[in-house]
Design an enzyme around this catalytic site. Structure first.
Site, short mmCIF file in Angstrom:
data_model
loop_
_atom_site.label_atom_id
_atom_site.label_comp_id
_atom_site.label_asym_id
_atom_site.label_seq_id
_atom_site.Cartn_x
_atom_site.Cartn_y
_atom_site.Cartn_z
N ASN A 1 0.82 -1.22 0.00
CA ASN A 1 0.00 0.00 0.00
C ASN A 1 0.85 1.27 0.00
O ASN A 1 0.59 2.20 -0.76
CB ASN A 1 -0.95 -0.01 1.20
CG ASN A 1 -1.95 -1.15 1.12
OD1 ASN A 1 -2.03 -1.82 0.08
ND2 ASN A 1 -2.70 -1.37 2.18
N THR B 1 -15.57 37.95 -32.16
CA THR B 1 -16.37 37.56 -30.99
C THR B 1 -17.64 36.98 -31.60
O THR B 1 -18.09 37.46 -32.66
CB THR B 1 -16.71 38.76 -30.08
OG1 THR B 1 -17.39 39.74 -30.86
CG2 THR B 1 -15.46 39.40 -29.49
N HIS B 2 -18.17 35.96 -30.99
CA HIS B 2 -19.33 35.24 -31.55
C HIS B 2 -19.05 34.76 -32.98
O HIS B 2 -19.97 34.65 -33.79
CB HIS B 2 -20.58 36.13 -31.57
CG HIS B 2 -20.79 36.89 -30.31
ND1 HIS B 2 -21.45 36.36 -29.23
CD2 HIS B 2 -20.40 38.14 -29.93
CE1 HIS B 2 -21.48 37.25 -28.24
NE2 HIS B 2 -20.82 38.34 -28.65
N SER C 1 -7.50 12.22 -48.76
CA SER C 1 -8.68 11.38 -48.81
C SER C 1 -8.48 10.36 -49.93
O SER C 1 -7.92 10.68 -50.97
CB SER C 1 -9.91 12.25 -49.10
OG SER C 1 -10.92 11.46 -49.69
N LYS D 1 -8.30 16.81 -51.30
CA LYS D 1 -8.37 17.02 -49.85
C LYS D 1 -7.02 16.98 -49.16
O LYS D 1 -6.13 16.20 -49.50
CB LYS D 1 -9.26 15.96 -49.22
CG LYS D 1 -10.69 15.99 -49.71
CD LYS D 1 -11.58 16.84 -48.87
CE LYS D 1 -11.93 16.13 -47.58
NZ LYS D 1 -12.78 16.99 -46.76
N ASN E 1 -6.54 16.91 -45.15
CA ASN E 1 -7.32 16.96 -43.92
C ASN E 1 -6.45 17.27 -42.70
O ASN E 1 -5.37 16.72 -42.56
CB ASN E 1 -8.03 15.61 -43.70
CG ASN E 1 -9.05 15.34 -44.80
OD1 ASN E 1 -9.65 16.27 -45.33
ND2 ASN E 1 -9.21 14.07 -45.14
N GLU F 1 -7.52 17.77 -35.37
CA GLU F 1 -8.81 17.13 -35.07
C GLU F 1 -8.65 16.05 -34.01
O GLU F 1 -9.49 15.90 -33.13
CB GLU F 1 -9.41 16.53 -36.35
CG GLU F 1 -9.99 17.59 -37.26
CD GLU F 1 -10.45 17.03 -38.60
OE1 GLU F 1 -11.30 17.66 -39.23
OE2 GLU F 1 -9.95 15.97 -39.03
#
Ligand code: ARG
Length: 463
Positions: free
Chosen positions: A114, A159-160, A281, A287, A289, A294
């Site tokens: 322990n 922003t947003h 791809s 492509k 990627n 990700e």
């Protein structure tokens, strides 16, 4: 069962462990990762036992030689791990006794698995956290170089997700730097609390042997021996703290990932990721990627999960040690692997981003990013801010109607919005004028970015 049971605790048992239960309860499949620190801990314990006279010279030497042999066996991949010996601790101890005989059986004097495992995890984590700290500093230093190079590169700040005001790319990179700096300080902080030695707590109550715990702690580089044996063998808060710091750091990297994914789309075209960090791809030849960002974004979920796992593991455990704690290792190790892998990838990838200055500039030109500058200009001419806001709102509405940027209005058209506007307004409405105006501590002006880069460079070598 006879007293010669191969299990190290078989004395009081009348039947062998069920084969399924043996496999179900074993941890050696994953805790053998701690083999080297387990040996390090045992060597320090043995040295202390020798110092206080519980091991004689021959016994101590035999333990040291036996452990050296075991280290070699493990490194060479020749060590035979056995599930029936349950965990890394008993595998190593059993092998030691096999090699050196009775002296091996004395190693466990005044010790329990322990306090042994609680010590091992701390030793293991300590080294790995130091590695994370180095990786963070490497990543931060790459960000500083990039920030310096792109101190004057203008892009829209959002922003947003709507264009808000022009900012510099260097400033943006320094924002990432700051996130990582707090991650660094959280990990360092966690190291401080972790660096306390449980050995000598034994199973839960301490031991009746006169162990010199200060000596063992010193040998192992701990700041001190723990003050309470029940707590020391049972709490895994240090692992939870690490996972919390790791989850926050991953969350930061996930935000960076999200921006890199967006920025590298054809629609944004702000950056290009290095080819070696992307894949293609099999069906769509055009492509490229952004797999690595990700994946880091995705892996954040699993680290957050590990944090919740450890919190839940701990939450209902009575004092002191419970076998539940054996479940701490897999989430902890996976958190380490994930964090270190993600840091490694980003530290190499991010400073090598190809920055498309023209696209960033063109994007900042759209969306009336300098509208606030026009309002500030009017305030300087004596208009209350709310009124200035209204005037500029009208100007923007009219710009949208005519498909014009604010800087494309003539002086007469401008004066129609407010008569106080003069020719000097056009300096401010330029993107350069806008960012240069924000030369305040922490602001986006190129001069400010360069100032921060220099200050941060000094800071990361000092701390
Ligand atoms: N493998 C165990 C763990 O990881 C070691 C401690 C076991 N102690 C015990 N009393 N069963 O927690």
């Amino acid at each position: 069962m006879s007293k010669q049971d191969s299990r190290m605790w078989g004395g009081r048992f009348n039947e062998p462990t069920d084969a399924f239960v043996e496999a179900f309860t074993a941890s050696v499949g994953f805790d053998q990762r701690m083999a080297m620190v387990d040996i390090e801990g045992s060597l320090a314990h043995a040295k202390m036992l020798h110092k206080i006279g519980l091991l004689n010279d021959e016994e101590h030497a035999a333990i040291e030689n036996g452990m050296a042999k075991i280290q070699l066996e493990i490194k060479a991949g020749a060590f035979e791990w056995s599930v029936s010996l349950e965990d890394v601790h008993m595998n190593i101890e059993s092998r030691l006794t096999q090699i050196i005989g009775d002296a091996g059986k004395k190693l466990h004097t005044g010790r329990s698995r322990n306090d042994q495992v609680a010590t091992d995890i701390r030793l293991y984590l300590r080294t790995e956290i130091n590695q994370c700290l180095l990786q963070l500093r490497g990543f931060q230093s790459g960000l500083l170089d990039l920030a310096e190079r792109e101190a004057g590169t203008i892009l829209p700040g959002f922003t947003h997700m709507q264009v808000a005001q022009p900012i510099t790319f260097g400033h943006h990179m320094l924002a990432w730097f700051e996130m990582l700096d707090r991650d660094h300080s959280r990990l360092q902080d966690c190291l401080t609390r972790m660096n306390v030695m449980p050995l000598g707590s034994a199973a839960l109550a301490g031991t009746s042997y006169p162990l010199d715990r200060h000596y063992t702690a010193e040998l192992l580089g701990f700041d001190a021996p723990s003050r309470n044996s029940l707590d020391a063998v049972s709490d895994r808060d240090f692992a939870i703290e690490f996972c919390a710091a790791a989850a926050i750091c991953m969350t930061h990297m996930s935000r960076m990932a999200e921006e890199m994914v967006t920025w590298s789309t054809a629609q944004f075209n702000f950056v290009q990721l290095p080819d070696r960090y992307c894949t293609g791809s099999s069906i769509m030849p055009q492509k490229k990627n952004p797999d690595v960002p990700e994946l880091v974004r995705g892996k954040t979920g699993r680290v957050n999960g590990h944090l919740v796992c450890l919190l839940t593991l701990m939450k209902s455990q009575p004092l002191a040690y419970n076998k539940d704690n054996q479940e701490d290792k897999e989430p902890l190790f996976d958190t380490l692997d994930t964090l270190q892998g993600s840091l490694r990838a980003f530290a190499d990838m991010v400073p090598n981003l190809k920055v498309n200055r023209d696209s960033m500039y063109a994007a900042a030109k759209q969306g009336y990013a300098t509208a606030t500058d026009l309002a500030d200009y009017l305030v300087n001419k004596g208009l209350p801010f709310r009124d200035a806001h209204e005037v500029v709102g009208n100007a923007v509405a009219s710009g949208i109607e005519q498909g014009k940027d604010l800087s494309e209005f003539s002086l007469d058209e401008m004066k129609a919005f407010d008569s106080r506007i003069e020719n000097d307004v056009f300096d401010l409405l330029s993107l350069e004028g806008s960012v240069n105006a924000r030369n305040i501590l922490g602001g986006t002006a190129p001069a400010q970015v360069l100032f921060q880069v220099a200050a941060c460079r000094k800071m990361i070598v000092r701390k």
